[in-house]
Write a protein that holds these residues in place. Structure first.
Motif, PDB file in Angstrom:
ATOM      1  N   UNK A 246       2.565   4.758   4.153  1.00  0.00           N
ATOM      2  CA  UNK A 246       3.678   4.558   3.226  1.00  0.00           C
ATOM      3  C   UNK A 246       4.007   3.080   3.014  1.00  0.00           C
ATOM      4  N   UNK A 247       3.263   2.200   3.655  1.00  0.00           N
ATOM      5  CA  UNK A 247       3.539   0.766   3.589  1.00  0.00           C
ATOM      6  C   UNK A 247       2.386   0.015   2.931  1.00  0.00           C
ATOM      7  N   UNK A 248       2.728  -0.918   2.076  1.00  0.00           N
ATOM      8  CA  UNK A 248       1.734  -1.833   1.517  1.00  0.00           C
ATOM      9  C   UNK A 248       2.303  -3.244   1.600  1.00  0.00           C
ATOM     10  N   UNK A 249       1.726  -4.042   2.465  1.00  0.00           N
ATOM     11  CA  UNK A 249       2.071  -5.449   2.562  1.00  0.00           C
ATOM     12  C   UNK A 249       0.958  -6.209   1.856  1.00  0.00           C
ATOM     13  N   UNK A 250       1.312  -6.933   0.803  1.00  0.00           N
ATOM     14  CA  UNK A 250       0.295  -7.621   0.009  1.00  0.00           C
ATOM     15  C   UNK A 250       0.575  -9.111  -0.045  1.00  0.00           C
ATOM     16  N   UNK A 251      -0.490  -9.847  -0.351  1.00  0.00           N
ATOM     17  CA  UNK A 251      -0.367 -11.278  -0.596  1.00  0.00           C
ATOM     18  C   UNK A 251      -0.983 -11.590  -1.952  1.00  0.00           C
ATOM     19  N   UNK A 252      -0.451 -12.620  -2.565  1.00  0.00           N
ATOM     20  CA  UNK A 252      -1.036 -13.189  -3.776  1.00  0.00           C
ATOM     21  C   UNK A 252      -1.796 -14.430  -3.331  1.00  0.00           C
ATOM     22  N   UNK A 253      -3.058 -14.513  -3.736  1.00  0.00           N
ATOM     23  CA  UNK A 253      -3.925 -15.597  -3.284  1.00  0.00           C
ATOM     24  C   UNK A 253      -4.468 -16.330  -4.512  1.00  0.00           C
ATOM     25  N   UNK A 254      -4.384 -17.643  -4.449  1.00  0.00           N
ATOM     26  CA  UNK A 254      -4.957 -18.495  -5.489  1.00  0.00           C
ATOM     27  C   UNK A 254      -5.787 -19.571  -4.791  1.00  0.00           C
ATOM     28  N   UNK A 255      -7.044 -19.672  -5.174  1.00  0.00           N
ATOM     29  CA  UNK A 255      -7.953 -20.664  -4.576  1.00  0.00           C
ATOM     30  C   UNK A 255      -7.944 -20.573  -3.038  1.00  0.00           C
ATOM     31  N   UNK A 256      -8.035 -19.324  -2.548  1.00  0.00           N
ATOM     32  CA  UNK A 256      -8.107 -19.013  -1.118  1.00  0.00           C
ATOM     33  C   UNK A 256      -6.846 -19.398  -0.345  1.00  0.00           C
ATOM     34  N   UNK A 257      -5.741 -19.594  -1.038  1.00  0.00           N
ATOM     35  CA  UNK A 257      -4.474 -19.959  -0.410  1.00  0.00           C
ATOM     36  C   UNK A 257      -3.436 -18.888  -0.702  1.00  0.00           C
ATOM     37  N   UNK A 258      -2.746 -18.402   0.332  1.00  0.00           N
ATOM     38  CA  UNK A 258      -1.682 -17.411   0.158  1.00  0.00           C
ATOM     39  C   UNK A 258      -0.485 -18.112  -0.480  1.00  0.00           C
ATOM     40  N   UNK A 259      -0.092 -17.616  -1.670  1.00  0.00           N
ATOM     41  CA  UNK A 259       0.993 -18.252  -2.410  1.00  0.00           C
ATOM     42  C   UNK A 259       2.169 -17.309  -2.679  1.00  0.00           C
ATOM     43  N   UNK A 260       2.044 -16.053  -2.275  1.00  0.00           N
ATOM     44  CA  UNK A 260       3.129 -15.106  -2.465  1.00  0.00           C
ATOM     45  C   UNK A 260       2.897 -13.861  -1.634  1.00  0.00           C
ATOM     46  N   UNK A 261       3.970 -13.102  -1.436  1.00  0.00           N
ATOM     47  CA  UNK A 261       3.868 -11.865  -0.655  1.00  0.00           C
ATOM     48  C   UNK A 261       4.997 -10.915  -1.037  1.00  0.00           C
ATOM     49  N   UNK A 262       4.788  -9.657  -0.774  1.00  0.00           N
ATOM     50  CA  UNK A 262       5.853  -8.655  -0.816  1.00  0.00           C
ATOM     51  C   UNK A 262       5.400  -7.424  -0.051  1.00  0.00           C
ATOM     52  N   UNK A 263       6.383  -6.638   0.346  1.00  0.00           N
ATOM     53  CA  UNK A 263       6.129  -5.367   1.016  1.00  0.00           C
ATOM     54  C   UNK A 263       6.639  -4.250   0.117  1.00  0.00           C
ATOM     55  N   UNK A 264       5.826  -3.234  -0.076  1.00  0.00           N
ATOM     56  CA  UNK A 264       6.178  -2.068  -0.882  1.00  0.00           C
ATOM     57  C   UNK A 264       6.129  -0.846   0.026  1.00  0.00           C
ATOM     58  N   UNK A 265       7.240  -0.137   0.085  1.00  0.00           N
ATOM     59  CA  UNK A 265       7.363   1.049   0.940  1.00  0.00           C
ATOM     60  C   UNK A 265       7.636   2.265   0.065  1.00  0.00           C
ATOM     61  N   UNK A 266       6.929   3.344   0.341  1.00  0.00           N
ATOM     62  CA  UNK A 266       7.150   4.596  -0.374  1.00  0.00           C
ATOM     63  C   UNK A 266       8.018   5.500   0.494  1.00  0.00           C
ATOM     64  N   UNK A 267       9.126   5.986  -0.101  1.00  0.00           N
ATOM     65  CA  UNK A 267      10.105   6.787   0.620  1.00  0.00           C
ATOM     66  C   UNK A 267      10.204   8.174   0.006  1.00  0.00           C
ATOM     67  N   UNK A 268       9.529   9.166   0.592  1.00  0.00           N
ATOM     68  CA  UNK A 268       9.706  10.529   0.090  1.00  0.00           C
ATOM     69  C   UNK A 268      11.144  10.974   0.373  1.00  0.00           C
ATOM     70  N   UNK A 269      11.703  11.794  -0.497  1.00  0.00           N
ATOM     71  CA  UNK A 269      13.073  12.245  -0.290  1.00  0.00           C
ATOM     72  C   UNK A 269      13.349  13.559  -0.977  1.00  0.00           C
TER      73      UNK A 269
END
Length: 156
Positions: free
Chosen positions: A57-80
């Motif tokens: 249920x978790x996706x932790x991602x990075x944005x990479x430009x020219x092999x350098x991490x320049x951004x991130x966010x975590x996306x969580x799926x919550x069934x309800x």
């Protein structure tokens, strides 16, 4: 989740443990994060990363430009049960490297989160933002988010 090429040589991909120093540095690089993050001791982040990595249920991602991490966010799926059994997506930990702020990268990351949430059949995407982050609030409103609820937190 495979890496997703984006504009201007940018790739959004799942974070790896080797990305943690860059991610934690971004988390610490603002007045709020500076008081609650500890980039000099990655031990708690490594443990948390292992837990996140094992949770579908978790996706932790990075944005990479020219092999350098320049951004991130975590996306969580919550069934309800509410909203007729809807799954919600929760966005957390959105951070952009100081050198990239104002470049449109935040919008690219958030559009990735919105598209990913739609593909996962989520009916709602939500996030919280500290009350002091007024620039972030304007950013989220430009993306179509509405300040619809009052949030409460309690430190444990």
């Amino acid at each position: 989740m495979p890496a997703v090429p984006a504009a201007d040589g940018l790739t959004i991909r799942p974070a790896t443990e080797t990305d943690l120093p860059a991610i934690v540095a971004m988390l610490a690089d603002d007045p709020l994060g500076a008081t609650r993050e500890s980039p000099d001791d990655l031990t708690p982040y490594i443990e948390a990363f292992k837990e996140l990595s094992g949770d579908p249920h978790q996706q932790l991602v990075v944005a990479v430009r020219e092999e350098r991490v320049v951004g991130t966010l975590q996306l969580t799926f919550l069934p309800g049960l509410s909203r007729k059994g809807a799954t919600r997506a929760l966005v957390e930990g959105v951070r952009i490297h100081a050198d990239e702020r104002g470049s449109g990268l935040g919008g690219v990351l958030m559009e990735w989160a919105i598209d990913t949430s739609r593909r996962a059949d989520c009916r709602l995407i939500q996030l919280t933002s500290d009350a002091t982050r007024t620039d972030a609030h304007r950013f989220y409103e430009r993306l179509g988010f509405e300040a619809s609820h009052v949030g409460f937190k309690r430190a444990l």
